[in-house]
Write an enzyme that holds these catalytic residues in place. Sequence first.
Site, PDB file in Angstrom:
ATOM      1  NE  ARG A 127      31.946 -28.004  60.814  1.00  0.00           N
ATOM      2  CZ  ARG A 127      31.634 -26.717  60.790  1.00  0.00           C
ATOM      3  NH1 ARG A 127      30.775 -26.242  61.654  1.00  0.00           N
ATOM      4  NH2 ARG A 127      32.186 -25.915  59.919  1.00  0.00           N
ATOM      5  CG  ASN A 173      43.547 -26.362  62.739  1.00  0.00           C
ATOM      6  OD1 ASN A 173      44.278 -25.488  62.269  1.00  0.00           O
ATOM      7  ND2 ASN A 173      42.647 -27.009  62.002  1.00  0.00           N
ATOM      8  CE1 TYR A 224      39.863 -16.304  61.431  1.00  0.00           C
ATOM      9  CE2 TYR A 224      41.429 -14.521  61.062  1.00  0.00           C
ATOM     10  CZ  TYR A 224      41.141 -15.882  61.146  1.00  0.00           C
ATOM     11  OH  TYR A 224      42.151 -16.804  60.966  1.00  0.00           O
ATOM     12  CB  SER A 240      37.315 -14.575  67.339  1.00  0.00           C
ATOM     13  OG  SER A 240      38.039 -14.943  66.167  1.00  0.00           O
ATOM     14  CE  LYS A 241      41.633 -17.580  64.415  1.00  0.00           C
ATOM     15  NZ  LYS A 241      41.683 -19.013  64.731  1.00  0.00           N
TER      16      LYS A 241
HETATM   17  N1  NAP Z   1      44.608 -20.160  56.093  1.00  0.00           N
HETATM   18  C1  NAP Z   1      45.143 -19.063  56.637  1.00  0.00           C
HETATM   19  O1  NAP Z   1      45.711 -18.210  55.931  1.00  0.00           O
HETATM   20  C2  NAP Z   1      45.109 -18.845  58.115  1.00  0.00           C
HETATM   21  C3  NAP Z   1      45.782 -17.724  58.626  1.00  0.00           C
HETATM   22  C4  NAP Z   1      45.781 -17.507  60.005  1.00  0.00           C
HETATM   23  C5  NAP Z   1      45.127 -18.408  60.837  1.00  0.00           C
HETATM   24  N2  NAP Z   1      44.477 -19.493  60.325  1.00  0.00           N
HETATM   25  C6  NAP Z   1      43.791 -20.383  61.258  1.00  0.00           C
HETATM   26  O2  NAP Z   1      44.154 -21.731  61.030  1.00  0.00           O
HETATM   27  C7  NAP Z   1      43.065 -22.589  61.406  1.00  0.00           C
HETATM   28  C8  NAP Z   1      42.775 -23.564  60.275  1.00  0.00           C
HETATM   29  O3  NAP Z   1      42.353 -22.801  59.152  1.00  0.00           O
HETATM   30  P1  NAP Z   1      42.388 -23.338  57.643  1.00  0.00           P
HETATM   31  O4  NAP Z   1      42.971 -22.237  56.849  1.00  0.00           O
HETATM   32  O5  NAP Z   1      42.939 -24.702  57.558  1.00  0.00           O
HETATM   33  O6  NAP Z   1      40.806 -23.333  57.329  1.00  0.00           O
HETATM   34  P2  NAP Z   1      39.845 -24.410  56.625  1.00  0.00           P
HETATM   35  O7  NAP Z   1      40.528 -25.077  55.491  1.00  0.00           O
HETATM   36  O8  NAP Z   1      38.568 -23.660  56.376  1.00  0.00           O
HETATM   37  O9  NAP Z   1      39.620 -25.501  57.778  1.00  0.00           O
HETATM   38  C9  NAP Z   1      38.934 -25.171  58.958  1.00  0.00           C
HETATM   39  C10 NAP Z   1      38.654 -26.444  59.715  1.00  0.00           C
HETATM   40  O10 NAP Z   1      37.929 -26.108  60.913  1.00  0.00           O
HETATM   41  C11 NAP Z   1      36.786 -26.941  60.961  1.00  0.00           C
HETATM   42  N3  NAP Z   1      35.706 -26.350  61.747  1.00  0.00           N
HETATM   43  C12 NAP Z   1      35.133 -25.136  61.610  1.00  0.00           C
HETATM   44  N4  NAP Z   1      34.148 -24.997  62.507  1.00  0.00           N
HETATM   45  C13 NAP Z   1      34.101 -26.146  63.211  1.00  0.00           C
HETATM   46  C14 NAP Z   1      33.289 -26.621  64.271  1.00  0.00           C
HETATM   47  N5  NAP Z   1      32.305 -25.859  64.800  1.00  0.00           N
HETATM   48  N6  NAP Z   1      33.534 -27.866  64.788  1.00  0.00           N
HETATM   49  C15 NAP Z   1      34.498 -28.624  64.276  1.00  0.00           C
HETATM   50  N7  NAP Z   1      35.285 -28.256  63.255  1.00  0.00           N
HETATM   51  C16 NAP Z   1      35.083 -27.016  62.737  1.00  0.00           C
HETATM   52  C17 NAP Z   1      36.383 -27.138  59.507  1.00  0.00           C
HETATM   53  O11 NAP Z   1      35.468 -28.207  59.374  1.00  0.00           O
HETATM   54  P3  NAP Z   1      34.410 -28.284  58.136  1.00  0.00           P
HETATM   55  O12 NAP Z   1      35.171 -28.798  56.945  1.00  0.00           O
HETATM   56  O13 NAP Z   1      33.382 -29.229  58.652  1.00  0.00           O
HETATM   57  O14 NAP Z   1      33.887 -26.885  57.937  1.00  0.00           O
HETATM   58  C18 NAP Z   1      37.765 -27.413  58.923  1.00  0.00           C
HETATM   59  O15 NAP Z   1      38.155 -28.736  59.193  1.00  0.00           O
HETATM   60  C19 NAP Z   1      41.901 -21.675  61.762  1.00  0.00           C
HETATM   61  O16 NAP Z   1      41.803 -21.522  63.156  1.00  0.00           O
HETATM   62  C20 NAP Z   1      42.280 -20.362  61.110  1.00  0.00           C
HETATM   63  O17 NAP Z   1      41.699 -19.244  61.757  1.00  0.00           O
HETATM   64  C21 NAP Z   1      44.449 -19.728  58.977  1.00  0.00           C
END
Ligand code: NAP
Length: 239
Positions: A37, A89, A162, A165-166
């Site tokens: 974004r 993602n 959360y 939503s998932k």
């Molecule tokens: N980490 C885990 O343990 C885990 C477990 C299960 C599922 N997941 C899923 O994996 C995915 C990635 O998570 P992550 O752990 O890598 O989290 P993260 O490091 O917080 O990264 C999230 C990403 O999503 C972007 N984002 C959030 N809202 C947005 C919006 N409105 N428009 C565009 N970009 C947006 C963030 O951008 P900004 O930097 O601008 O905020 C960031 O690039 C998510 O869907 C999460 O639910 C993660």
Amino acid sequence: MAYDNKVALITGANKGLGLEIARQLGKQGVTVVLSARDAAKGEPAVAILKSEGIDAHFVKLEVTEEADVDALPGYFGEKFGRLDILVNNAGVERDRGGITREGFRETYETNVIAPYFVTQALLPLLKAAPAGRIVNHSSILGSLTVIGAPDQVAAEWLGAAYSSSKAALNMLTVIQMRQLAGTNVKVNAAHPGWVKTDLGGDGAQLEVTDGAKTAVELALLPEDGPTGGYFHGGETLPW
Ligand SMILES: NC(=O)c1ccc[n+]([C@@H]2O[C@H](COP(=O)([O-])OP(=O)(O)OC[C@H]3O[C@@H](n4cnc5c(N)ncnc54)[C@H](OP(=O)(O)O)[C@@H]3O)[C@@H](O)[C@H]2O)c1
């Protein structure tokens, strides 16, 4: 000029799992379009992957912003003439510390409504690709079975916004599978594991290199691979 490479869009790819998924797809010869974004965060991420020899590009995408989503088909059509892989993602978790109405709405806008409309916008390109693949980045915390079993998930992990939503994203995955029956497009939900990112926290079990693997595998599924499933590390998860 039409691209010979497969082309992938990864949303929320400026950091965390999104960036690593882009890296791993790029290393396998896929042209990767990282979206974020904020260009000030996305462009440096693209530069890192380019310095690693990956064909990486940036597109600005606030996933909840209609104008950004509407611009996507034109961007891919004009620049590459194709889109093979979409990894939905981008995601947020706003339950910790207590959920507010605003946090609840942001969670649904980002984790549910956005992936639906991003996918809808890009379906014509994905259907035109030889092997279109959609990966919805879900979570085990979206499993009704797991959340409903007190011995499997501690109470501190119960996030109303959360998890629901998932679960909704999982349902969208199944609906999209039904809508895409008879096409070359496969759509699956991925649970990455508990991964060390800003969202997962420092106490998480997995490094991003391992956490990205499920989504990457589903993005590159062969023709006889599954569709409409919910996976982690090749294992099917209970809905
Ligand atoms: N980490 C885990 O343990 C885990 C477990 C299960 C599922 N997941 C899923 O994996 C995915 C990635 O998570 P992550 O752990 O890598 O989290 P993260 O490091 O917080 O990264 C999230 C990403 O999503 C972007 N984002 C959030 N809202 C947005 C919006 N409105 N428009 C565009 N970009 C947006 C963030 O951008 P900004 O930097 O601008 O905020 C960031 O690039 C998510 O869907 C999460 O639910 C993660």
